[in-house]
Design a protein around this motif. Structure first.
Motif, short mmCIF file in Angstrom:
data_model
loop_
_atom_site.label_atom_id
_atom_site.label_comp_id
_atom_site.label_asym_id
_atom_site.label_seq_id
_atom_site.Cartn_x
_atom_site.Cartn_y
_atom_site.Cartn_z
N CYS A 68 95.81 48.18 88.18
CA CYS A 68 95.59 47.31 89.15
C CYS A 68 95.76 45.01 88.62
O CYS A 68 96.63 44.69 89.40
CB CYS A 68 95.23 47.36 90.67
SG CYS A 68 95.75 46.29 91.98
N ALA A 69 94.60 45.72 87.99
CA ALA A 69 94.64 44.34 87.27
C ALA A 69 95.14 43.57 86.00
O ALA A 69 95.76 42.71 86.26
CB ALA A 69 92.88 44.27 87.02
N LEU A 70 95.84 44.89 86.40
CA LEU A 70 97.42 44.50 84.73
C LEU A 70 98.04 43.84 86.35
O LEU A 70 98.96 43.13 85.61
CB LEU A 70 97.67 45.51 84.31
CG LEU A 70 96.60 46.08 83.21
CD1 LEU A 70 97.05 47.33 82.73
CD2 LEU A 70 96.12 45.35 82.42
N LEU A 71 98.44 43.99 87.39
CA LEU A 71 100.19 43.52 88.33
C LEU A 71 99.24 42.53 88.66
O LEU A 71 100.22 41.94 89.54
CB LEU A 71 100.05 44.35 89.24
CG LEU A 71 100.58 46.50 88.35
CD1 LEU A 71 100.33 47.74 89.11
CD2 LEU A 71 101.80 46.33 87.99
N VAL A 72 97.70 42.29 89.57
CA VAL A 72 98.08 41.16 89.94
C VAL A 72 97.16 40.36 89.26
O VAL A 72 96.59 39.14 90.71
CB VAL A 72 96.71 41.63 91.36
CG1 VAL A 72 98.01 42.94 92.24
CG2 VAL A 72 95.70 42.27 90.76
N GLY A 73 96.63 39.98 88.36
CA GLY A 73 96.26 39.08 87.53
C GLY A 73 94.82 38.87 87.32
O GLY A 73 94.33 38.20 87.71
N GLY A 74 94.10 40.19 87.57
CA GLY A 74 92.50 40.11 86.61
C GLY A 74 91.92 41.28 88.05
O GLY A 74 91.98 41.71 89.23
N THR A 75 90.35 41.76 87.41
CA THR A 75 89.64 42.75 88.76
C THR A 75 89.38 42.09 89.22
O THR A 75 88.99 43.04 90.76
CB THR A 75 88.87 42.66 87.45
OG1 THR A 75 89.10 43.44 85.82
CG2 THR A 75 87.48 43.77 87.87
N VAL A 76 89.28 40.73 89.60
CA VAL A 76 88.66 40.22 90.78
C VAL A 76 89.58 40.32 91.78
O VAL A 76 89.27 40.99 93.68
CB VAL A 76 88.02 38.97 90.63
CG1 VAL A 76 87.55 38.31 92.23
CG2 VAL A 76 87.07 38.54 90.28
N ALA A 77 90.93 40.20 91.67
CA ALA A 77 92.26 40.42 92.22
C ALA A 77 91.96 41.77 92.93
O ALA A 77 92.70 42.42 93.84
CB ALA A 77 93.25 39.67 92.02
N THR A 79 89.74 44.55 92.63
CA THR A 79 89.00 44.67 93.64
C THR A 79 89.66 44.33 95.53
O THR A 79 89.86 44.92 96.87
CB THR A 79 87.52 44.00 93.54
OG1 THR A 79 87.56 44.60 91.89
CG2 THR A 79 86.44 44.50 94.63
N ALA A 80 90.08 42.96 95.62
CA ALA A 80 90.16 42.55 96.83
C ALA A 80 91.46 42.98 97.58
O ALA A 80 91.63 43.65 98.64
CB ALA A 80 90.81 40.49 96.74
N THR A 81 92.53 43.60 96.93
CA THR A 81 93.75 44.84 96.97
C THR A 81 93.00 45.46 97.24
O THR A 81 93.44 46.50 98.96
CB THR A 81 94.37 44.58 95.31
OG1 THR A 81 94.79 43.03 95.23
CG2 THR A 81 96.12 45.16 96.13
N LEU A 82 92.38 46.41 96.80
CA LEU A 82 91.75 47.61 96.92
C LEU A 82 91.07 47.48 98.40
O LEU A 82 91.64 48.72 99.37
CB LEU A 82 91.03 47.98 96.20
CG LEU A 82 90.19 50.19 97.04
CD1 LEU A 82 91.24 50.37 96.48
CD2 LEU A 82 89.47 49.97 95.45
N ALA A 83 90.19 46.38 98.61
CA ALA A 83 89.69 46.43 99.75
C ALA A 83 90.73 45.90 100.70
O ALA A 83 90.43 46.17 102.16
CB ALA A 83 88.48 45.21 99.60
N ALA A 84 92.04 44.82 100.66
CA ALA A 84 93.34 44.61 102.28
C ALA A 84 93.38 46.30 102.06
O ALA A 84 94.04 46.16 103.25
CB ALA A 84 93.99 44.15 101.18
#
Length: 302
Positions: free
Chosen positions: A40-49, A51-56
């Motif tokens: 997912c980091a490759l799609l949303v701009g990084g690991t932090v984003a 991780t936030a996407t997974l939480a959302a």
């Protein structure tokens, strides 16, 4: 006997299609948490984003709750049911209308997703109780201590169970529920995702099942379709290509067997569109599918 496409169910999810497909793979065990985050980091701009996407995308049970456990309109209990599959017992959550202790009610088996009996499925049972049914929701994770209160742990535990043994436990729970005090012997089932397969499977195994409603579930063994006596109401999300791929063969088997069924594909809706604890929830599709489900129960459980 129709296969209808809904064109009025607008997609409520704003995440990119590739992210939703990754999340579907994660939820169903094709990749683990680390795999989701790294891809997912490759799609949303990084690991932090990521991780936030997974939480959302993960369930928020408090946000999606419709009927509280302490609602005065219902009573909650539990029952332990002997398992014929060598699993000891399976515990089921039982919800029924309050103030009707002498009433004999129709029974609906509620089949959970691949995380065991989580708070959302308990809420589904309570919604059915408010509607006037005795809802019985078994927990396949009983022998592992029950739903652990954490979706990742629940998914990992569930993956260690044998699918066919779970099926036998649900058959046993259905047969037991038919004889429970307060029931009138008339029985139906509704299930979601893995529970959709359970609903389909129960239709092949329980001859007096009145109705089965699988939400985005896998079909039963196609050779067993002629055994179905229940009326089926089948719901699919239009974007759920993984689950929907099995529908043409299932539909052909249903038609060949002369099974009573209706199938609806809700355009723009995701797998899990009825689950109002996640962003995949699609309210127009869910409301329509639930209204159709309740209409079927009212008609077949009289």
């Amino acid at each position: 006997m129709t296969n209808e496409k809904e064109i009025d169910a607008q997609q409520s999810v704003t995440h990119p299609r590739a992210v939703l497909e990754l999340f579907d793979a994660y939820v169903h065990g094709a990749i683990d948490r680390r795999g989701f985050v790294s891809q997912c980091a490759l799609l949303v701009g990084g690991t932090v984003a990521a991780t936030a996407t997974l939480a959302a995308l993960s369930p928020d049970f408090a946000r999606g709750q419709v009927i509280k456990p302490e609602d005065k309109r219902i009573t909650i209990s539990h029952v332990d049911i002997a398992s014929p599959a060598g699993n000891g017992t399976i515990r089921a959550y039982v919800a029924r209308p309050a103030g009707k202790t002498s009433a004999r009610l129709p029974i609906i088996i509620v089949a959970h997703e691949n995380r065991g009996l989580n708070p959302h499925i308990e809420d589904i049972a309570r919604r059915l109780a408010v509607a006037g049914y005795m809802a019985v929701a078994p927990d396949a994770l009983t022998t592992l201590g029950g739903y652990p209160g954490d979706e990742d742990k629940a998914r990992a535990a569930f993956a260690t169970l044998d699918r066919n043994r779970i099926g036998e436990d649900f058959v046993a729970a259905t047969n037991h529920a038919r004889t429970m005090a307060g029931g009138n012997g008339k029985i139906a089932t509704v299930g979601f995702c893995f529970g959709g397969w359970i609903a389909n499977m129960l239709a092949t195994r329980v001859p007096d099942l009145r109705a089965a409603v699988p939400f985005y579930g896998s079909p039963p063994m196609l050779a067993d379709v002629p055994k179905i006596k229940a009326e089926l109401l089948i719901h699919y999300g239009g974007n759920d290509t993984r689950t929907n791929a099995a529908w043409p063969d299932y539909e052909a088997a249903l038609k060949k067997a002369g099974t009573r069924y209706k199938a609806y594909i809700y355009e723009g809706a995701e797998h899990g569109f009825n689950n109002d604890t996640t962003p995949r929830f699609n309210k127009p599709a869910a409301d329509l599918a639930w209204a159709r489900t309740m209409a079927l129960f009212r008609r077949t459980l009289v």
